[in-house]
Design a protein around this motif. Sequence first.
Motif, PDB file in Angstrom:
ATOM      1  N   ARG A  41       0.818  -1.203   0.000  1.00  0.00           N
ATOM      2  CA  ARG A  41       0.000   0.000   0.000  1.00  0.00           C
ATOM      3  C   ARG A  41       0.857   1.261   0.000  1.00  0.00           C
ATOM      4  O   ARG A  41       0.550   2.239  -0.689  1.00  0.00           O
ATOM      5  N   SER A  42       1.927   1.215   0.749  1.00  0.00           N
ATOM      6  CA  SER A  42       2.829   2.363   0.786  1.00  0.00           C
ATOM      7  C   SER A  42       3.440   2.606  -0.588  1.00  0.00           C
ATOM      8  O   SER A  42       3.542   3.759  -1.044  1.00  0.00           O
ATOM      9  N   ASN A  45       0.852   4.189  -2.806  1.00  0.00           N
ATOM     10  CA  ASN A  45       0.673   5.611  -2.486  1.00  0.00           C
ATOM     11  C   ASN A  45       1.772   6.457  -3.124  1.00  0.00           C
ATOM     12  O   ASN A  45       1.509   7.554  -3.649  1.00  0.00           O
ATOM     13  N   ARG A  49       1.205   9.405  -5.936  1.00  0.00           N
ATOM     14  CA  ARG A  49       1.641  10.792  -5.746  1.00  0.00           C
ATOM     15  C   ARG A  49       2.404  11.288  -6.969  1.00  0.00           C
ATOM     16  O   ARG A  49       2.354  12.481  -7.292  1.00  0.00           O
TER      17      ARG A  49
ATOM     18  N   GLY B  48      -8.098   7.083  -1.635  1.00  0.00           N
ATOM     19  CA  GLY B  48      -7.495   6.138  -0.704  1.00  0.00           C
ATOM     20  C   GLY B  48      -8.541   5.239  -0.047  1.00  0.00           C
ATOM     21  O   GLY B  48      -8.323   4.044   0.154  1.00  0.00           O
TER      22      GLY B  48
END
Lengths: 144, 221
Positions: A41-42, A45, A49, B48
């Motif tokens: 998940r990191s 992300n 971005r 998210g």
Amino acid sequence: MNRNHSPKVDEIDRKLSDPIQTFISEAVKGLPDEQLSMAWRSELNDKLRLVRPVSKASALLSFVWKPTAGLAMAGCLALAFVMLNSSGPVAKQGSNLEASLVSAHRDAMTARDVAGEGIGIAELRETTQGSFEETWTEVDLGSL
Amino acid sequence: MGDKSVIARRKMQVCAGAIRLNSNKSLDDASERAIVERCRQNDFEAFGRLIDAYQNRVFGFIKRMVPIPEEAADLTQEVFIRAYTNFARFDGRCSIRTWLFRIAYNLCVDRSRRMQHAPQTTDLYPIAGGDEPVEVADHRWEPERVALDVELMQALEDAIGSMSEKLRSVLLLHDREDLSYEEIADVLRLPLGTVKSRLFLARAHLQKNLSVYLKGDAATI
């Protein structure tokens, strides 16, 4: 004939409702869920971005401030350039002034040499309106 | 053999109910509409939440379509990246779930074309020989879940992996992800009748591969 209710469709619907088919369906439904890690998940992300679109406010800000900053910088450079090059005309004027001062000094020295202290060049010229030889007498020449 | 199949069937039913109840984290319609609207305005936080709701389901689908787990994880990321960058194209005519699975399916198909073969078998676990039961520890299970016959579930996973991509996609989307026939037809761009036919054939394939566990049931039904 309605396509959704043709004999063929009804037959397939009946077959899908068969108990064995239902049992298989329940078995598939019971398969374990998959879990993704926090590292996954990191990483996602971070990738999101990178492709994140710039907001309108940020775009407007950069649209206004970037040219302004550029113009300001260009102005500063131009001013610095002008200030650095401004010594040319001042030097010329200085040279003219300098030349006149030097000339005046020389005249003063000449006048002092000829007529002594306290006599300016203008006064020297007034006293010598005629030719130099005509104003001098033998007495004057003898005293030299 | 009959007793074993009956026990297996009951275990499956109990486990299916328990697991789906615990894992159903999908958004309700109102929440989803609100999130979709915020995503249209490039709300990163809202997107998210969308990822939180669907990441495991999308991964589960892709992992059973693509045999390599690491590649499945990468493709799952690609699904959400594409969804994020192309969210303006989402017109709302279908649900966000349908849209995500459509992206996932297309990526799986593209991947298959690149590999020039459809994923056939998974063979991630050793295949049991003869009638000897094989006990294999499954790290995916959580302790609080109902205990399930590991051998049976492994046989089911292997059978799903052994069928063609066309049948597997329909089976997973309908029986696993609860998409309707119309939604599946939209995702796979197939006629409704073809969706139903493929679903029937997929289940028949599993029935054939799990016949050892179903012999008793076939007699009692």
